[in-house]
Design an enzyme around this catalytic site. Structure first.
Site, PDB file in Angstrom:
ATOM      1  N   HIS A 112     -14.461  31.148  -7.906  1.00 25.90           N
ATOM      2  CA  HIS A 112     -14.600  32.050  -6.763  1.00 25.90           C
ATOM      3  C   HIS A 112     -14.340  31.361  -5.433  1.00 25.90           C
ATOM      4  O   HIS A 112     -14.646  31.901  -4.383  1.00 25.90           O
ATOM      5  CB  HIS A 112     -15.983  32.693  -6.773  1.00 25.90           C
ATOM      6  CG  HIS A 112     -16.186  33.578  -7.965  1.00 25.90           C
ATOM      7  ND1 HIS A 112     -15.961  34.923  -7.933  1.00 25.90           N
ATOM      8  CD2 HIS A 112     -16.536  33.280  -9.244  1.00 25.90           C
ATOM      9  CE1 HIS A 112     -16.181  35.437  -9.133  1.00 25.90           C
ATOM     10  NE2 HIS A 112     -16.543  34.464  -9.950  1.00 25.90           N
ATOM     11  N   GLU A 169     -11.032   5.628  -5.055  1.00 27.65           N
ATOM     12  CA  GLU A 169     -11.136   4.277  -4.511  1.00 27.65           C
ATOM     13  C   GLU A 169     -10.348   3.261  -5.351  1.00 27.65           C
ATOM     14  O   GLU A 169      -9.878   2.256  -4.837  1.00 27.65           O
ATOM     15  CB  GLU A 169     -12.621   3.873  -4.430  1.00 27.65           C
ATOM     16  CG  GLU A 169     -12.902   2.821  -3.385  1.00 27.65           C
ATOM     17  CD  GLU A 169     -14.396   2.617  -3.140  1.00 27.65           C
ATOM     18  OE1 GLU A 169     -15.129   2.338  -4.096  1.00 27.65           O
ATOM     19  OE2 GLU A 169     -14.821   2.731  -1.969  1.00 27.65           O
ATOM     20  N   LYS A 178     -16.390  -1.526   8.648  1.00 26.89           N
ATOM     21  CA  LYS A 178     -17.646  -2.271   8.755  1.00 26.89           C
ATOM     22  C   LYS A 178     -17.624  -3.198   9.966  1.00 26.89           C
ATOM     23  O   LYS A 178     -18.612  -3.344  10.678  1.00 26.89           O
ATOM     24  CB  LYS A 178     -17.883  -3.086   7.474  1.00 26.89           C
ATOM     25  CG  LYS A 178     -18.158  -2.220   6.248  1.00 26.89           C
ATOM     26  CD  LYS A 178     -18.461  -3.073   5.011  1.00 26.89           C
ATOM     27  CE  LYS A 178     -18.607  -2.184   3.772  1.00 26.89           C
ATOM     28  NZ  LYS A 178     -18.682  -2.975   2.520  1.00 26.89           N
TER      29      LYS A 178
END
Lengths: 425, 425
Positions: A301, A275, A417
């Site tokens: 793995h 960010e 938003k």
């Protein structure tokens, strides 16, 4: 103590990157840009290790509320992103310390109903403290979850208000609301961004209640910053210059941490790195470095094959602990017929196996000339964790200075938003 | 039901990629390469949905051991990577189902001593079953943890052997050892790679003991594969061609899943995608696509900024649930003075907020012409999860065919194992 090692040639950058980028290459320039940020208080995080306000506020709060705190079984943090990741990271790294209280720390950060039910399963209001952490008080996840708890636990009843504590920006709307409703509030400065806020009251207050030696966390951060300012941590500048100037050919940074204790620290790093650095810079160019969190040995793995034989577009940072302090569990000396080739670990502590796995993996990547660096911590204690946090904050600021971006905002997140509120209205 | 949507122009590829790559572009060619793999049994995973052996073996085992299974409180899986990720993914996605037994499922996969102690904290041998899952029986984490449990719980004592079950390759060294020691074993075929093994006994046996309707998982996988073979799931081929042919400019794929129930599924995807596709191909070229796991809405607060304003080097896959089935928790209608702008979510179920957040984020990325696709599941049940797993396995195989690699091996991981054994000897 923490040891930092760069295994790559810090002055190298690829043809494509040389051609493409015109970023600063000199350590002095980067250093002075950081100094400027610090002195102009562009971000307040630089001041936190020297600031005693959070500790004082916390101490006052704890004295005034001693009665509540003495029987506490649960702390529920209502906060998301920068308001929860740092705190969670520190608690997971230091949870094994004997002075950590026996209080369960729960996080309400997710609007997922399955997760909400699970987090609140064992909560009894009479032994719980809800801490709402929100800089603006306007984050939709946080306000929704706060409303839910206000309703579910009747937290606005006069005798229950003391079970609520709010940590927010000075003069935020949330502070006004809390003051009007006589709810205890602790404030932080507006110039401390969420993802750089863990050493403010956001981290200090809950960690202190949990019994940690928060002074030592701040001291560890202070010593690292002082050392950087005295030009004794030049590896930070070298690494930042290398990473920024190779951002086209090496757009990904992996944090490969060899202990499950780093799980949440890795997530804190992902937010800090992603960010802060994913921005359109002053010249209108999209820049950024993509963070990836891996935990060893388990992710050997799942991801190691790609690192070695996939496209070489990654820098890899190893984070490990000196496991000498954790030698209590040993692989027993059992020989199994046919499986003799696994006996070389018999009688070895699991911790030593884990350390050796880290070193072996690092050596494989070194042999392939992949750009590796390493951070080794001698033991997981408050002091070292403070230093580790400050190290990553300074490194992020340094890359941000080179990229010529505002490291401390997140303008792109706002658009979603607005669309959200249109969709639900 | 699952709905798949590609929001990008599947025939597009960047200049750099057009210049650089000479990969297959035709759906028919990719389809026939997959058909060849299936028919030559290069990988056995294609056969698993049609194979009843695992279910039969499981049923026999459960009948023979009914006495142990009836009082079970804990199952401890000793296994790592492909031997644990798929099973864990399914259990986390389906855990809410009412027919899931009340047995705790624990995983011993990490050599980290802190994690080992924590996982074994509440284990009482008289109500536990240890399942060792290892194809070769030679994975150092698995053998070390198995030796530790053999010692700690005396599992080789005659009356305790029945608390141990081994799932391994037919004719592996581990099978021989188990047979000699009279320990119950269930085998799988050698041509089923670890990360493609979840629909074999590796997943089937533990999931069946946990009470899941495993037949429906297999049926969901079967229907999706049949539909693909009938050329009714062409979006899989289109997506694979787009991703492989843009691997230079879009080297990263994000799986952005909007529910905490997908947390472990995302990790399964990371291994499947990373370890299968990160390879040196037939022409000696290093290829691969880097997988990143995100959970919404929480990771909007850590990663979204980078996706939008950072370098456009990512494809983004949204995975969501139709939240109509999860409407029990509602955001209460509380109005807070000053915070009125957050009231648009009042009286809305949290599940609806989460769905809206997914849609809003998708719309932002669409507006910026970022390469987005979406997978929407109507509800989390066995059938849909089987289909989702088969979808991702087929997609991975398709990209592997285009890259001209062996999708099913992991040669680079072996080198570290040799260095490790040198270091510790």
């Amino acid at each position: 103590m923490i040891t930092f090692n760069l295994h790559f040639n810090t002055t190298e950058s690829s043809k494509q990157d040389k051609h493409d980028s015109h970023f600063i290459q000199e350590k002095d320039s980067v250093f002075h840009k950081i100094l400027e940020e610090k002195e102009s208080h562009k971000s307040g995080y630089y001041d936190l290790p020297y600031d005693t306000k959070a500790l004082q506020d916390c101490s006052t709060y704890m004295q005034d509320n001693a009665e509540i705190l003495k029987d506490l079984t649960h702390i529920i943090i209502i906060g998301i992103g920068g308001s929860s990741l740092g705190l969670k990271a520190i608690d997971t790294m230091l949870y094994h310390l004997p002075h950590r209280n026996d209080i369960a720390l729960k996080f309400l950060e997710h609007t997922d109903p399955i997760k909400i039910q699970k987090s609140l399963k064992r909560i009894r209001i009479q032994t719980s403290l809800f801490i709402v952490i929100s800089k603006s008080g306007m984050t939709i996840e946080t306000t929704s979850l706060m409303k839910y708890c206000l309703w579910r636990y009747n937290l606005l009843e006069p005798n229950l208000k003391k079970r609520l504590l709010i940590i927010t920006d000075k003069s935020s709307i949330l502070e006004s609301w809390a003051n009007e409703n006589h709810i205890k509030t602790i404030t932080i400065n507006k110039n401390i961004g969420g993802r750089f806020s863990v050493l403010s009251a956001v981290g200090v207050v809950p960690l202190k209640i949990l019994g940690y030696k928060v002074e030592e966390i701040l001291d560890g951060a202070k010593i690292l910053q002082d050392s950087f300012l005295a030009r004794k941590e030049e590896h930070i500048l070298e690494k930042a210059i290398f990473m920024a100037n190779n951002h086209n050919t090496l757009p990904i940074n992996i944090l490969f941490s060899y202990s499950s204790s780093f799980r949440d620290f890795n997530l804190w790093y992902v937010q800090l790195w992603g960010e802060s650095l994913g921005k359109i810079n002053e010249k209108g160019k999209k820049v950024g470095l993509t963070p990836i969190s891996l935990i060893g040995s388990i992710d050997q793995h799942s991801f190691l094959q790609l690192i070695i034989e996939g496209k070489n577009d990654k820098t890899i940072t190893f984070l490990g602990i000196n496991h000498n302090n954790y030698h209590e569990i040993v692989i027993p000396d059992i020989k199994m017929k046919g499986l003799e080739s696994t006996d070389f670990v018999n009688d070895i502590p699991f911790a030593k196996l884990l350390s050796a796995q880290e070193k072996a993996t690092m050596r494989v990547l070194d042999e392939d000339n992949l750009p590796v660096d390493s951070i080794q911590i001698d033991s997981l204690n408050e002091h070292n964790i403070g230093a580790l946090i400050m190290y990553y904050e300074l490194l992020t600021s340094a890359v941000g200075c080179i990229f010529e971006i505002n490291t401390y905002d997140q303008p792109a997140v706002e658009r979603g938003k607005k669309i959200l509120s249109q969709m639900l209205r």
